[in-house]
Design a protein around this motif. Sequence first.
Motif, PDB file in Angstrom:
ATOM      1  N   MET A 146       0.826  -1.199   0.000  1.00  0.00           N
ATOM      2  CA  MET A 146       0.000   0.000   0.000  1.00  0.00           C
ATOM      3  C   MET A 146       0.871   1.264   0.000  1.00  0.00           C
ATOM      4  O   MET A 146       0.574   2.229  -0.713  1.00  0.00           O
ATOM      5  CB  MET A 146      -0.948   0.022   1.206  1.00  0.00           C
ATOM      6  CG  MET A 146      -2.035  -1.033   1.143  1.00  0.00           C
ATOM      7  SD  MET A 146      -2.964  -1.017  -0.413  1.00  0.00           S
ATOM      8  CE  MET A 146      -3.779   0.544  -0.324  1.00  0.00           C
ATOM      9  N   ARG A 147       1.941   1.264   0.755  1.00  0.00           N
ATOM     10  CA  ARG A 147       2.839   2.426   0.792  1.00  0.00           C
ATOM     11  C   ARG A 147       3.473   2.664  -0.568  1.00  0.00           C
ATOM     12  O   ARG A 147       3.596   3.804  -1.009  1.00  0.00           O
ATOM     13  CB  ARG A 147       3.901   2.257   1.871  1.00  0.00           C
ATOM     14  CG  ARG A 147       3.372   2.415   3.273  1.00  0.00           C
ATOM     15  CD  ARG A 147       4.485   2.297   4.324  1.00  0.00           C
ATOM     16  NE  ARG A 147       3.955   2.315   5.648  1.00  0.00           N
ATOM     17  CZ  ARG A 147       3.682   3.421   6.345  1.00  0.00           C
ATOM     18  NH1 ARG A 147       3.880   4.592   5.805  1.00  0.00           N
ATOM     19  NH2 ARG A 147       3.187   3.346   7.559  1.00  0.00           N
ATOM     20  N   ARG A 148       3.895   1.592  -1.243  1.00  0.00           N
ATOM     21  CA  ARG A 148       4.466   1.744  -2.582  1.00  0.00           C
ATOM     22  C   ARG A 148       3.453   2.320  -3.546  1.00  0.00           C
ATOM     23  O   ARG A 148       3.770   3.175  -4.363  1.00  0.00           O
ATOM     24  CB  ARG A 148       5.002   0.396  -3.086  1.00  0.00           C
ATOM     25  CG  ARG A 148       6.383   0.047  -2.568  1.00  0.00           C
ATOM     26  CD  ARG A 148       7.013  -1.108  -3.355  1.00  0.00           C
ATOM     27  NE  ARG A 148       6.225  -2.330  -3.312  1.00  0.00           N
ATOM     28  CZ  ARG A 148       6.323  -3.268  -2.359  1.00  0.00           C
ATOM     29  NH1 ARG A 148       7.195  -3.111  -1.380  1.00  0.00           N
ATOM     30  NH2 ARG A 148       5.588  -4.345  -2.395  1.00  0.00           N
ATOM     31  N   GLN A 149       2.214   1.839  -3.469  1.00  0.00           N
ATOM     32  CA  GLN A 149       1.161   2.364  -4.347  1.00  0.00           C
ATOM     33  C   GLN A 149       0.889   3.822  -4.074  1.00  0.00           C
ATOM     34  O   GLN A 149       0.731   4.615  -4.995  1.00  0.00           O
ATOM     35  CB  GLN A 149      -0.124   1.538  -4.187  1.00  0.00           C
ATOM     36  CG  GLN A 149      -0.035   0.171  -4.815  1.00  0.00           C
ATOM     37  CD  GLN A 149      -1.307  -0.627  -4.622  1.00  0.00           C
ATOM     38  OE1 GLN A 149      -2.227  -0.212  -3.940  1.00  0.00           O
ATOM     39  NE2 GLN A 149      -1.354  -1.806  -5.238  1.00  0.00           N
ATOM     40  N   LEU A 150       0.839   4.202  -2.794  1.00  0.00           N
ATOM     41  CA  LEU A 150       0.601   5.600  -2.447  1.00  0.00           C
ATOM     42  C   LEU A 150       1.762   6.488  -2.893  1.00  0.00           C
ATOM     43  O   LEU A 150       1.562   7.585  -3.373  1.00  0.00           O
ATOM     44  CB  LEU A 150       0.362   5.753  -0.943  1.00  0.00           C
ATOM     45  CG  LEU A 150      -0.967   5.231  -0.437  1.00  0.00           C
ATOM     46  CD1 LEU A 150      -1.024   5.294   1.080  1.00  0.00           C
ATOM     47  CD2 LEU A 150      -2.130   6.004  -1.042  1.00  0.00           C
ATOM     48  N   ASP A 151       3.000   5.998  -2.723  1.00  0.00           N
ATOM     49  CA  ASP A 151       4.149   6.767  -3.153  1.00  0.00           C
ATOM     50  C   ASP A 151       4.153   6.943  -4.661  1.00  0.00           C
ATOM     51  O   ASP A 151       4.533   7.992  -5.185  1.00  0.00           O
ATOM     52  CB  ASP A 151       5.453   6.097  -2.704  1.00  0.00           C
ATOM     53  CG  ASP A 151       5.669   6.212  -1.206  1.00  0.00           C
ATOM     54  OD1 ASP A 151       5.024   7.068  -0.566  1.00  0.00           O
ATOM     55  OD2 ASP A 151       6.493   5.442  -0.671  1.00  0.00           O
ATOM     56  N   GLY A 152       3.700   5.934  -5.397  1.00  0.00           N
ATOM     57  CA  GLY A 152       3.630   6.024  -6.851  1.00  0.00           C
ATOM     58  C   GLY A 152       2.551   6.975  -7.320  1.00  0.00           C
ATOM     59  O   GLY A 152       2.673   7.607  -8.368  1.00  0.00           O
ATOM     60  N   ALA A 153       1.484   7.116  -6.530  1.00  0.00           N
ATOM     61  CA  ALA A 153       0.385   8.012  -6.907  1.00  0.00           C
ATOM     62  C   ALA A 153       0.711   9.452  -6.605  1.00  0.00           C
ATOM     63  O   ALA A 153       0.118  10.358  -7.160  1.00  0.00           O
ATOM     64  CB  ALA A 153      -0.899   7.615  -6.156  1.00  0.00           C
ATOM     65  N   ALA A 154       1.651   9.708  -5.735  1.00  0.00           N
ATOM     66  CA  ALA A 154       1.995  11.079  -5.321  1.00  0.00           C
ATOM     67  C   ALA A 154       2.762  11.826  -6.359  1.00  0.00           C
ATOM     68  O   ALA A 154       3.185  11.498  -7.329  1.00  0.00           O
ATOM     69  CB  ALA A 154       2.790  11.055  -4.021  1.00  0.00           C
TER      70      ALA A 154
END
Length: 154
Positions: A146-154
């Motif tokens: 989830m953190r990787r996905q959020l970092d990619g969306a930022a």
Amino acid sequence: MPTDLRRPARTYTIRQLCLEFKCTPRALRFYEDKGLLTPARDGMNRVYSYRDRARLQLILRGKRVGLSLAEIGEILDLYEADESGAQQAAKSLRKFNERIVALEQQKKDIDAAIAQLQKGIADAEKRLAATRPDLLPRAADYDQTMRRQLDGAA
């Protein structure tokens, strides 16, 4: 015979402003519809003045700090009424102070929510460790995903 050595008034295309301020043509047309920008026309093309550019810069700054378009419009309109800028400065000061108070409250609310979530995480990890320790690594893997996905969306 005196000659006018002033530079001609600088103008900007919609594309130039969009590139400079990283916004869309749709946003500029929207601000025009709301009366915040008033570009001239050259046929079907919009021609933005230095004044329009400055107003766009103020609009985007106002939006960034959470002012509504109506509030931004009020502040911009005051410059037209009083070129000394005194009324505009007074109104801006009041609006900015109000916004700071609201943002400080939001920050407190966010900090409280984060603290509650952290407590919930600690409780859940403790419960899993006691009842199903085999699920804890998967929970950590899920968290990492989830953190990787959020970092990619930022």
